[in-house]
Structures are given as structure tokens and as C-alpha cells.
Design a protein around this motif. Structure first.
Motif, short mmCIF file in Angstrom:
data_model
loop_
_atom_site.label_atom_id
_atom_site.label_comp_id
_atom_site.label_asym_id
_atom_site.label_seq_id
_atom_site.Cartn_x
_atom_site.Cartn_y
_atom_site.Cartn_z
N PHE A 1 0.83 -1.21 0.00
CA PHE A 1 0.00 0.00 0.00
C PHE A 1 0.87 1.26 0.00
O PHE A 1 0.59 2.24 -0.71
CB PHE A 1 -0.92 -0.03 1.23
N TYR A 2 1.92 1.23 0.80
CA TYR A 2 2.83 2.38 0.88
C TYR A 2 3.49 2.65 -0.47
O TYR A 2 3.58 3.80 -0.92
CB TYR A 2 3.89 2.14 1.96
N LEU A 3 3.94 1.58 -1.11
CA LEU A 3 4.61 1.74 -2.41
C LEU A 3 3.66 2.29 -3.45
O LEU A 3 4.04 3.14 -4.28
CB LEU A 3 5.17 0.39 -2.87
N LYS A 4 2.38 1.83 -3.42
CA LYS A 4 1.41 2.36 -4.38
C LYS A 4 1.20 3.86 -4.19
O LYS A 4 1.03 4.62 -5.16
CB LYS A 4 0.07 1.64 -4.21
N GLY B 1 5.97 7.17 -8.30
CA GLY B 1 5.60 8.16 -9.29
C GLY B 1 5.15 7.52 -10.59
O GLY B 1 5.16 6.29 -10.76
N ALA B 2 4.76 8.39 -11.51
CA ALA B 2 4.27 7.88 -12.80
C ALA B 2 5.35 7.14 -13.56
O ALA B 2 5.08 6.24 -14.37
CB ALA B 2 3.74 9.06 -13.64
N GLU B 3 6.63 7.54 -13.30
CA GLU B 3 7.70 6.87 -14.02
C GLU B 3 7.85 5.41 -13.63
O GLU B 3 8.55 4.64 -14.30
CB GLU B 3 9.04 7.62 -13.77
N HIS B 4 7.17 4.98 -12.53
CA HIS B 4 7.23 3.56 -12.10
C HIS B 4 5.90 2.83 -12.32
O HIS B 4 5.56 1.90 -11.60
CB HIS B 4 7.60 3.48 -10.60
N ALA B 5 5.18 3.26 -13.32
CA ALA B 5 3.85 2.67 -13.58
C ALA B 5 3.92 1.17 -13.87
O ALA B 5 3.01 0.39 -13.55
CB ALA B 5 3.17 3.40 -14.75
N ILE C 1 5.52 -0.98 -12.43
CA ILE C 1 5.65 -1.76 -11.20
C ILE C 1 4.28 -1.97 -10.53
O ILE C 1 4.06 -2.94 -9.80
CB ILE C 1 6.62 -1.06 -10.21
N ARG C 2 3.34 -1.05 -10.81
CA ARG C 2 2.05 -1.08 -10.13
C ARG C 2 1.30 -2.43 -10.29
O ARG C 2 0.73 -2.93 -9.31
CB ARG C 2 1.18 0.07 -10.59
N PRO C 3 1.26 -3.09 -11.49
CA PRO C 3 0.57 -4.39 -11.59
C PRO C 3 1.14 -5.44 -10.64
O PRO C 3 0.40 -6.30 -10.14
CB PRO C 3 0.77 -4.79 -13.05
N PHE C 4 2.43 -5.37 -10.41
CA PHE C 4 3.02 -6.35 -9.50
C PHE C 4 2.58 -6.10 -8.06
O PHE C 4 2.40 -7.04 -7.27
CB PHE C 4 4.55 -6.31 -9.61
N LEU C 5 2.39 -4.83 -7.73
CA LEU C 5 1.88 -4.53 -6.39
C LEU C 5 0.43 -5.00 -6.24
O LEU C 5 0.04 -5.47 -5.16
CB LEU C 5 1.98 -3.02 -6.13
N ASP C 6 -0.36 -4.87 -7.32
CA ASP C 6 -1.73 -5.40 -7.28
C ASP C 6 -1.73 -6.91 -7.09
O ASP C 6 -2.56 -7.46 -6.35
CB ASP C 6 -2.47 -5.04 -8.59
N LEU C 7 -0.79 -7.57 -7.76
CA LEU C 7 -0.68 -9.03 -7.61
C LEU C 7 -0.34 -9.39 -6.17
O LEU C 7 -0.88 -10.37 -5.62
CB LEU C 7 0.38 -9.56 -8.57
N ILE C 8 0.53 -8.60 -5.54
CA ILE C 8 0.86 -8.86 -4.14
C ILE C 8 -0.38 -8.74 -3.28
O ILE C 8 -0.64 -9.57 -2.40
CB ILE C 8 1.97 -7.87 -3.66
#
Length: 509
Positions: free
Chosen positions: A316-319, A323-327, A329-336
């Protein structure tokens, strides 16, 4: 003096036999060369014994035995021949011959002594004895209430009393003269024939049970006592007394049937008891496994949830701070997040075993609860839930929270089995005692290999499952006093049935 009639071909051998016998002063010997002469000699000479050649003139082999068998009161016949054949000797004795003598120089010399023994056996009863026999026949035979008959040494009926004729339905003329075996049921004839042979050999038969057939075709169970009547050592006739035991046999058969029924009932009770013992033993094993699993779950659930909570918070913290430049990575956080949610559900299921509670029952609207459970389930866009089989405002008597868990597990199992497309149908019905709920899906069905242990903990047919969903459902449903099972015979998909006791006073719906 003993009278012997020779019936042969007139060969030198037979001339020698006649000379040998004629030399004995105690014998009166006569000879016949044809059947007509034999019949004439029977009347004029009245022989006590006939010595006949195996191939007597004008007759077939052993034909003299058949001819004399048709003539009541004929004297016994001994076969005298040069033909040494064991098979022929047996045949002759079966047809009524009293002896079979193969002529050799040795047997010819001993022939008078052998004939003496045969004549002793064939000695007719005295006039006084015959009168006594006739007297017994008149006094006890004709009017006896028990069935009685007399047969000759060939098994033909010589006479029968009134009781036997009436019981079997024959007239005297129809009955007398026929073989007694004719009125014996075919499957019993061999036994009766063997018993009759024993009586002819001088051994009485006591209480022989057999079945006769009356003239109109009805079976009659009888008990026969038969004894020989002799003249000297020769059996003249066989007398038999028969008792109708049909009613007794019916009683015996009825008792036997009752006994077999009792044995069958006892076997069924034993089988049911054995099955119940096996069920209780299996249930005890299952409960032991559940208890062990529950204890293990309780000990590790707390330790697992703490790190899972940390992982969820970190994701949650990472999400929030990426920033937008790390978009990417966001699907992997959703998978977590998703996998943490699955892990948390597994822990919740495990704790269900360790913290099983008594249900607090109340009215539950089934349709609303199914709608809620389906909405909370993960399913593809092509999956539908058909609730047309649930009547409006259908209320069941259950613990709302626990039964919601059952519905969630049942619906989730069906959705995972169907994948991205399919239909889940939920039906409800009731009788006086139970509400019945059926879940039908259009998935691939249940693997045969796990059908017998489908509701056991850790039994699953899916690689990603751990096999607790149905086990929890069973635990909750049984705590409600109900049952859950897999319906057999479904053509496609799987169908599960839950039965819950209705509210004792009844409920609306």
C-alpha cells in the motif's frame, strides 16, 4: 419233490444238463423247446424253478424274462448259459433273474447243489401260511385309514386299499398293474427305486419321505414304510404303508422359510451394525484429523497474519509513493495484494476448524444471502447466477454468519470450476421437516478419484486449492443438524445438495 423246467435249444450241452439233474432223486425235471411248451408246462407241470438259456428258442436274448414278467405267479428264472459276460449277467439280474450260471465242467458238477439253494429260496408258502396272509389282507388292508399297497418283485402294483385309491384319485382298475414308480414324482424316482431294491433284498425301509403325484397332477408328500413278504428266503411281494405328510411338510417349509427370513434379517442387522461401526470409526478419524488441523491452524495463524499484514502495508505504501515513471511496477503490487488476500482467506478457513462455534439460528432470507455471496465472489464476466429456482422470500432457519460462509464456499467452488463462462443455478424446496438447497454448475464435474473423500479436509481436484472449502461447509451444515452431499447421475457439471432442518414451529416463506 422239487420240480425244475429246462428251457433251452436241445443242444448236447443242454442234454447233458438234463441228464445231470435227472440223476438226482430229489429233483423232478422236465424240458421245453418253445415258449408255448413253457406256458403249457407252467400249468401242467407247475415247476418251482425254470432254468432258461440266455438265447432261448424263438425269443430275443433274455426274452423269457420279459415274457414271464407279464404272467402273475410265474416261478423264478435262473439263466444257464455258456456265454460268460459280466454285462449280460448284470442285465439278467436287473430283469428279474434269480441267478446267472456260466456252464463249465466245474459248474456243471456243482449245479445240483446250486439249484438246491435256489429251490429253497423259491419254496412257495404253505397253504396254511397263505390262508393267514389272506386273512391279514382282508382284515387290515382293505379298510385301513392309512394308504396301503402291495407290489411284486418287479415293482408293479398288485393291489391297493381304498384309502390309497381315494387319496391318489385312481380306480382299482386304473391303479393295479402299473409300476408304482409311475405315481412317484420324477425327481424322486431314483431314491424310491433304490429303496425298493433294498426291500427286495430283504431289508425293510422305515419312514422314507418322498413325493407322489395324484391323478389330477397335484403333489402329495408321503412317508413310506415298506417290508418284504417272503416264502422261505425268497421275497414274494413287498407291502407298503404310506402316510400323507403334505400338511407337515408345508409346516416344515413354512418354518424353514421363517428361519431363513430371520437369518436374513439378522445378517442385514449385522451388516447395518458393521456399517454403522465403520461410519462412526471414520467419523472419529475425521474429527481427530480436524482437531489436529485446527490446533495446528490456531498455532500458526497468528504468526502468519502478522507478516502478511506487513506485506500488505508495504504494498500500500509503495502504491501511494511511486511516481508515474514507475507505472510498470504497479501491476506487480496489485498481484501482491491479491495473493495476500488469498493467503488471508486460507488462514480464515484454517481458523474455522479451530474456532468452530455452535450456530445461533434465526430466520435467513436465502435469496438475499445468495445474491450477496455471489456479488462478493470472484467471477468472470461470462458467468451467471440463476436463482429462478428459489421462491420469493424463501426463509431458512440458520446461523446467518455461518451459513453465509457456506454459501460463499459453495459459490466460489462452482465459479472456479467453470472458469470465465458458465451458469450457476441455485434451487430451493422444502418438505415437512427439511429445507433442501441445490447448487448446479456447468463446469467439468468432480473427478471420480476424489468423490469418496470430497468432504475430507485437504481433498481437492484443483492444483491451486487446498481442499478446505467443502470440509468447512460440511462442518457447519452438520452443526446445524443437516447434511451435504454430491448428487450422483448428473449429465454435466456438478450438483451439491444441502438439507437443513426447518424451524420446529415452522417459518414463513
Amino acid at each position: 419233490m422239487r420240480r425244475v423246467l429246462l428251457f433251452g435249444s436241445g443242444t448236447e450241452l443242454w442234454e447233458q444238463v438234463q441228464r445231470t439233474l435227472a440223476s438226482r432223486p430229489e429233483l423232478d425235471v422236465s424240458a421245453a423247446r418253445s415258449l408255448q411248451q413253457v406256458m403249457a408246462e407252467l400249468a401242467a407241470f407247475a415247476p418251482h424253478l425254470i432254468l432258461a438259456d440266455v438265447d432261448a428258442p424263438g425269443l430275443s436274448r433274455l426274452g423269457i424274462l420279459d415274457q414271464l414278467a407279464r404272467r402273475p405267479g410265474s416261478p423264478p428264472v435262473a439263466i444257464l448259459t455258456a456265454v460268460d459276460s459280466a454285462q449280460l449277467a448284470v442285465r439278467a439280474l436287473r430283469q428279474g433273474a434269480v441267478d446267472y450260471v456260466v456252464l463249465t465242467p466245474g459248474t456243471l458238477a456243482r449245479l445240483p447243489e446250486r439249484l438246491g439253494a435256489l429251490l429253497d429260496a423259491a419254496r412257495p408258502p404253505s397253504a396254511e401260511a397263505s390262508a393267514r396272509t389272506a386273512g391279514r389282507h382282508d382284515a387290515h388292508f382293505l379298510d385301513s385309514p392309512e394308504m396301503m399297497h402291495v407290489v411284486d418283485h418287479q415293482g408293479r402294483i398288485v393291489d391297493a386299499n381304498r384309502a390309497e385309491l381315494e387319496a391318489l384319485g385312481y380306480s382299482h382298475g386304473e391303479y393295479v398293474g402299473r409300476p408304482f414308480l409311475d405315481v412317484v414324482r420324477p425327481d424322486c424316482r431314483q431314491t424310491v427305486h433304490e429303496a425298493f431294491g433294498a426291500v427286495v433284498r430283504g431289508k425293510p425301509v422305515q419312514s422314507l419321505e418322498t413325493t407322489l403325484v395324484t391323478k389330477d397332477g397335484h403333489p402329495m408328500d408321503v412317508e413310506i414304510t415298506a417290508f418284504p413278504e417272503t416264502a422261505g428266503s425268497h421275497v414274494v411281494v413287498v407291502r407298503a404303508i404310506m402316510r400323507n405328510i403334505t400338511a407337515r411338510k408345508h409346516d416344515e417349509h413354512r418354518r424353514e422359510r421363517r428361519h431363513q427370513q430371520q437369518l436374513q434379517t439378522q445378517r442385514e442387522l449385522t451388516a447395518r451394525s458393521q456399517a454403522e461401526l465403520e461410519r462412526v470409526a471414520a467419523e472419529l478419524v475425521t474429527k481427530t484429523r480436524l482437531a489436529t488441523l485446527g490446533q495446528l491452524s490456531a498455532s500458526i495463524a497468528h504468526d502468519l497474519r502478522n507478516p502478511l499484514g506487513s506485506i500488505r502495508n508495504a504494498a500500500f505504501y509503495l502504491k501511494r509513493h511511486l511516481g508515474a515513471e514507475h507505472a510498470r511496477i504497479r501491476p506487480f503490487l496489485d498481484l501482491i495484494d491479491e495473493e495476500v488476500q488469498k493467503a488471508d482467506e486460507i488462514i480464515t478457513n484454517l481458523l474455522g476448524f479451530a474456532r468452530a462455534k455452535e450456530p445461533v439460528k434465526g430466520p435467513v432470507d436465502l435469496r438475499k444471502l445468495v445474491e450477496c455471496a455471489f456479488a462478493q465472489s470472484r467471477h468472470g464476466p461470462g458467468v451467471e447466477c440463476n436463482m429462478q429456482g428459489i421462491p420469493e422470500r424463501y426463509v431458512v432457519w440458520a446461523d446467518h454468519s455461518q451459513f453465509r460462509q457456506v454459501l460463499l464456499n459453495m459459490i466460489q467452488n462452482a465459479l472456479e470450476a467453470m472458469g470465465e463462462k458458465g451458469e450457476l443455478a441455485v434451487e430451493a424446496s422444502r418438505d415437512e421437516d427439511y429445507d433442501t438447497i441445490v447448487f448446479r454448475d456447468t463446469g467439468p464435474g468432480v473427478l471420480p478419484a476424489i468423490r469418496h473423500r470430497l468432504f475430507d479436509p485437504l481433498a481437492t481436484g484443483r492444483a491451486e486449492g487446498i481442499g478446505l472449502g467443502l470440509a468447512i461447509c460440511r462442518q457447519i451444515v452438520e452443526a446445524h443438524g443437516g447434511t451435504i452431499d454430491l448428487l450422483e447421475g448428473e449429465q454435466a457439471g456438478a450438483a451439491f445438495r444441502i438439507r437443513l432442518p426447518r424451524e420446529p414451529q415452522g417459518q414463513d416463506g
